[in-house]
Scaffold this active site. Sequence first.
Site, mmCIF file in Angstrom:
data_model
loop_
_atom_site.group_PDB
_atom_site.id
_atom_site.type_symbol
_atom_site.label_atom_id
_atom_site.label_comp_id
_atom_site.label_asym_id
_atom_site.label_seq_id
_atom_site.Cartn_x
_atom_site.Cartn_y
_atom_site.Cartn_z
ATOM 1 N N SER A 153 -0.419 1.847 3.424
ATOM 2 C CA SER A 153 -0.506 2.189 1.997
ATOM 3 C C SER A 153 0.009 0.991 1.214
ATOM 4 O O SER A 153 0.802 0.196 1.743
ATOM 5 C CB SER A 153 0.361 3.410 1.691
ATOM 6 N N TYR A 166 8.366 7.909 2.553
ATOM 7 C CA TYR A 166 6.952 7.505 2.682
ATOM 8 C C TYR A 166 6.841 5.982 2.693
ATOM 9 O O TYR A 166 6.179 5.399 3.570
ATOM 10 C CB TYR A 166 6.154 8.109 1.524
#
Length: 261
Positions: A153, A166
């Site tokens: 990401s 995350y």
Amino acid sequence: MTSETRFPTFHLDGRIAVVTGSGRGMGRTFSTALAHAGADVVITELPGRESAAEETAAEVRAAGRRALVTALDVTQLASIKTMVAHVIAEWGHIDILVNNAGINIRQFAIDVTEDAWEQIVSVNQKGVFFCSQAVGQHMIERGQGGKIINVASQMGLVGDEQRAVYCATKAAVVNLTRVLALEWAPHAINVNAVAPTYVRTPLVEALITDKAVHDSILRRIPLGRMAEPEDVAGAVVFLASPASDFVTGHTLAVDGGWTAA
Ligand SMILES: NC(=O)c1ccc[n+]([C@@H]2O[C@H](COP(=O)([O-])OP(=O)(O)OC[C@H]3O[C@@H](n4cnc5c(N)ncnc54)[C@H](O)[C@@H]3O)[C@@H](O)[C@H]2O)c1
């Protein structure tokens, strides 16, 4: 070498690809895009989500390729080993692995519980590692090389509020990609990652219906829109194809310019 064979090919004819978490979202689009490029695709989903996986399989078959649906929980080593054995028993081998399954629980760092930490790390970090290990071992034993593509990401390249765990897991995926690329280069296994910005999928649906949040996201994307799953699928097909044979250990940002700032 003829003049035609000097040019790169993005075709995946005859290749077998496994995509984790492919019942919906980007995993579904990656599966369909890989099928359109010529691959047969193994659709893997959490037990209980078989009907979603079957919908993806229908898209793969509509593209003229074979689809095999199998259950997989990437947090369970036994489940990973069963999935790999099943694919080899049914189709013989694996050429491409897309480590797509991922989750997030949005919280300020101060509120993160041990349970939330373990859930996110188990899917995003442990799952990517052990799926790569199981498929990498198969690819090494087979001796025909392979392609592993990790879905990281932009949050593995930059920080953002309410995403401590995350961001940490996705940064881990970026560096894991480098290590696996180094260890497995002698076996002609390319290991790369993609780092998407916000992509319209069920994962972020609730977040982006908030207009203020949506607008603040767009202000940080120089190309002026969120990504669609198809934007990221182009990078995945490239990294799965012979056109990327000399690319390894790399994380390709598909972020509309977010991390260029
Ligand atoms: N949507 C975004 O904005 C965005 C941006 C950057 C990166 N990503 C990453 O892209 C990947 C796909 O995200 P998405 O947006 O399509 O999400 P999604 O929630 O739509 O899909 C995730 C899929 O993973 C599956 N999954 C969850 N836990 C699993 C487990 N333990 N074992 C197997 N499968 C499991 C889910 O069933 C689902 O099908 C994730 O790794 C995510 O972190 C998403």
